[in-house]
Design an enzyme around this catalytic site. Structure first.
Site, PDB file in Angstrom:
ATOM      1  N   LYS A 115      14.881   3.071   4.685  1.00  0.00           N
ATOM      2  CA  LYS A 115      15.113   1.622   4.766  1.00  0.00           C
ATOM      3  C   LYS A 115      15.933   1.252   6.007  1.00  0.00           C
ATOM      4  O   LYS A 115      15.721   0.196   6.596  1.00  0.00           O
ATOM      5  CB  LYS A 115      15.819   1.087   3.505  1.00  0.00           C
ATOM      6  CG  LYS A 115      15.028   1.281   2.232  1.00  0.00           C
ATOM      7  CD  LYS A 115      14.122   0.106   1.929  1.00  0.00           C
ATOM      8  CE  LYS A 115      13.317   0.336   0.735  1.00  0.00           C
ATOM      9  NZ  LYS A 115      12.201   0.139   0.187  1.00  0.00           N
ATOM     10  N   LYS A 197       2.925   5.394   0.613  1.00  0.00           N
ATOM     11  CA  LYS A 197       2.444   4.981  -0.711  1.00  0.00           C
ATOM     12  C   LYS A 197       2.092   3.493  -0.705  1.00  0.00           C
ATOM     13  O   LYS A 197       2.553   2.759   0.165  1.00  0.00           O
ATOM     14  CB  LYS A 197       3.527   5.268  -1.757  1.00  0.00           C
ATOM     15  CG  LYS A 197       4.764   4.367  -1.633  1.00  0.00           C
ATOM     16  CD  LYS A 197       5.693   4.578  -2.807  1.00  0.00           C
ATOM     17  CE  LYS A 197       6.782   3.523  -2.880  1.00  0.00           C
ATOM     18  NZ  LYS A 197       6.336   2.177  -3.268  1.00  0.00           N
ATOM     19  N   LYS A 200       4.934  -2.898  -2.588  1.00  0.00           N
ATOM     20  CA  LYS A 200       4.977  -4.364  -2.604  1.00  0.00           C
ATOM     21  C   LYS A 200       5.381  -4.907  -1.252  1.00  0.00           C
ATOM     22  O   LYS A 200       4.889  -5.906  -0.800  1.00  0.00           O
ATOM     23  CB  LYS A 200       5.984  -4.843  -3.657  1.00  0.00           C
ATOM     24  CG  LYS A 200       5.409  -4.845  -5.059  1.00  0.00           C
ATOM     25  CD  LYS A 200       6.366  -5.477  -6.040  1.00  0.00           C
ATOM     26  CE  LYS A 200       7.091  -4.436  -6.857  1.00  0.00           C
ATOM     27  NZ  LYS A 200       8.402  -4.068  -6.400  1.00  0.00           N
TER      28      LYS A 200
HETATM   29  P1  ATP Z   1       9.139  -2.256  -2.861  1.00  0.00           P
HETATM   30  O1  ATP Z   1       8.263  -1.971  -1.669  1.00  0.00           O
HETATM   31  O2  ATP Z   1       9.621  -3.668  -2.874  1.00  0.00           O
HETATM   32  O3  ATP Z   1      10.240  -1.243  -3.067  1.00  0.00           O
HETATM   33  P2  ATP Z   1       7.494  -0.854  -4.740  1.00  0.00           P
HETATM   34  O4  ATP Z   1       6.031  -1.034  -4.692  1.00  0.00           O
HETATM   35  O5  ATP Z   1       8.072   0.395  -4.189  1.00  0.00           O
HETATM   36  O6  ATP Z   1       8.147  -2.148  -4.123  1.00  0.00           O
HETATM   37  P3  ATP Z   1       9.326  -0.806  -6.988  1.00  0.00           P
HETATM   38  O7  ATP Z   1       9.670  -2.086  -7.661  1.00  0.00           O
HETATM   39  O8  ATP Z   1      10.288  -0.226  -6.012  1.00  0.00           O
HETATM   40  O9  ATP Z   1       7.896  -1.006  -6.292  1.00  0.00           O
HETATM   41  O10 ATP Z   1       8.989   0.290  -8.086  1.00  0.00           O
HETATM   42  C1  ATP Z   1       8.534  -0.042  -9.393  1.00  0.00           C
HETATM   43  C2  ATP Z   1       7.928   1.165 -10.057  1.00  0.00           C
HETATM   44  O11 ATP Z   1       6.649   1.471  -9.476  1.00  0.00           O
HETATM   45  C3  ATP Z   1       8.762   2.435  -9.901  1.00  0.00           C
HETATM   46  O12 ATP Z   1       8.679   3.159 -11.115  1.00  0.00           O
HETATM   47  C4  ATP Z   1       8.061   3.204  -8.804  1.00  0.00           C
HETATM   48  O13 ATP Z   1       8.247   4.607  -8.923  1.00  0.00           O
HETATM   49  C5  ATP Z   1       6.615   2.836  -9.067  1.00  0.00           C
HETATM   50  N1  ATP Z   1       5.807   2.918  -7.850  1.00  0.00           N
HETATM   51  C6  ATP Z   1       5.943   2.141  -6.737  1.00  0.00           C
HETATM   52  N2  ATP Z   1       4.996   2.468  -5.821  1.00  0.00           N
HETATM   53  C7  ATP Z   1       4.270   3.475  -6.372  1.00  0.00           C
HETATM   54  C8  ATP Z   1       3.137   4.228  -5.925  1.00  0.00           C
HETATM   55  N3  ATP Z   1       2.557   3.981  -4.770  1.00  0.00           N
HETATM   56  N4  ATP Z   1       2.648   5.199  -6.737  1.00  0.00           N
HETATM   57  C9  ATP Z   1       3.213   5.438  -7.960  1.00  0.00           C
HETATM   58  N5  ATP Z   1       4.262   4.759  -8.439  1.00  0.00           N
HETATM   59  C10 ATP Z   1       4.789   3.776  -7.666  1.00  0.00           C
HETATM   60 MG    MG Z   2      10.256   0.629  -4.097  1.00  0.00          MG
END
Ligand code: ATP
Ligand code: MG
Length: 334
Positions: A115, A197, A200
């Site tokens: 980050k 990965k 969001k």
């Molecule tokens: P941000 O980019 O804002 O951090 P994010 O997509 O990483 O969003 P989070 O809110 O941080 O989402 O994570 C929510 C849940 O989704 C967590 O349990 C995280 O491990 C899971 N998760 C996020 N991205 C993935 C992915 N690509 N594959 C599997 N699990 C995921």
């Molecule tokens: Mg995340």
């Protein structure tokens, strides 16, 4: 079914639309676990402030995440749904745990290092102590299992470290929480460009959102990276082709996957057809969830009641924990 005694906690940041990674890494397990365990699922609005200081869209995202929770099958009669900032006990625990977390170990966290590279202009203390707040979310309910994706594995390790440090210093309060995926390895749904990965807030054009319309899903899948195909029978698949097959395993029929595996091994595979198949299977999987979430989102009053009632239930358990914590720390003077 009567529930087992173990407690489950997990959450999602309201930083944007949910995607396939959130669904398969987290939500799918939430829905199964609510039948078997005492589950708390929350919307991590305070966590989103570490990277998204602009709060104008927070409310909309909180309502949207709640809608997708419900559309995916979470039932407020079977689990507790709440918003993180409605549970002030979490922030009190966060303060105490911060005294047990060391700067050096926080600086070594992979997500922190990533980050600060992405946002060198906003390296705030909240970002550094993100794993402490996450530990507080989990420990406030004395949780045993935390359904999360692979990206959260290190944070879970740190949660155990902080919980154990507390127990050693002040006396046993917290069980050791474990990352959970029904005995399988934690999941990482890759982004369609093969770099990292689905997410969001990053890789947005290579992420399939549960809110994407059918044509957008098709467009994104068809743009996924491929090449001109294997030239030797039974060759090893490049990473980006492995990713496509991995995504098929989430949404496609096993017989379709077998067919394309055989075509790959025989060097007769047509990647255009493979992607078309994946796109249609994705559309079939996502469209009912998207439409359900849209309908649920319209009843804002119902959503706010669900979150308010959830916050009250979460506070009952959290307050019990905080009484144990204050007692153990000797912070009860009179
Ligand atoms: P941000 O980019 O804002 O951090 P994010 O997509 O990483 O969003 P989070 O809110 O941080 O989402 O994570 C929510 C849940 O989704 C967590 O349990 C995280 O491990 C899971 N998760 C996020 N991205 C993935 C992915 N690509 N594959 C599997 N699990 C995921
Ligand atoms: Mg995340």
């Amino acid at each position: 079914m009567s529930k087992k005694g173990e407690i489950v906690l997990s959450g999602v940041r309201p930083t944007g639309q949910l995607h396939l990674g959130n669904y398969f890494g987290a939500l799918r397990n939430y829905v199964k676990m609510q039948e078997e365990y005492n589950c708390y699922f929350f919307i991590a609005d305070l966590h989103s402030l570490t990277t998204h200081p602009d709060t104008r869209e927070l409310r909309e995202h909180i309502l949207s995440v709640t809608s997708y929770y419900l559309a995916s099958g979470l039932d407020p009669d079977k689990c507790v749904l709440y918003c993180q900032s409605d549970l002030p006990q979490t922030t009190e625990l966060y303060l105490y745990l911060n005294m047990l977390a060391y700067k050096g170990e926080l600086e070594k966290t992979t997500t922190f290092k990533d980050k600060i590279k992405q946002h060198p202009e906003n390296v705030n203390a909240g970002l550094l102590t993100y794993p402490v707040l996450m530990a507080s979310d989990i420990l406030i309910h004395r949780a045993h299992y935390v359904p999360v994706g692979k990206d959260q594995e290190q944070h879970l390790e740190m949660t155990r470290t902080f919980g154990n440090r507390f127990n050693h210093r002040y006396g046993e309060v917290f069980p050791e929480p474990k990352a959970f995926n029904y005995g399988a390895q934690l999941l990482k749904v890759p982004s369609l460009d093969g770099a990292g990965k689905m997410s969001k807030s990053e890789n947005q054009y290579a992420t399939i959102y549960l809110s994407d319309d059918d044509d957008l899903i098709r467009k994104k899948v068809m743009k996924a990276k491929t090449d001109s195909g294997p030239t030797e029978p039974n060759s090893e698949k490049p990473d980006y082709i492995v990713n496509i097959f991995d995504m098929m395993k989430l949404v496609s029929d096993p017989s379709a996957i077998e067919k394309y595996e055989a075509d790959f091994n025989a060097c007769t595979i047509r990647y255009g057809d493979l992607k078309k198949q994946l796109a249609e299977d994705m559309v079939r999987f996502i469209s009912p969830i998207r439409e359900k979430a849209k309908a649920i989102r319209e009843d804002e009053r119902a959503l706010s009641i669900i979150l308010k009632v959830g916050a009250q239930k979460a506070a009952e358990n959290a307050e019990k924990t905080m009484q144990m914590v204050r007692q153990a720390m000797g912070l009860k003077y009179f």
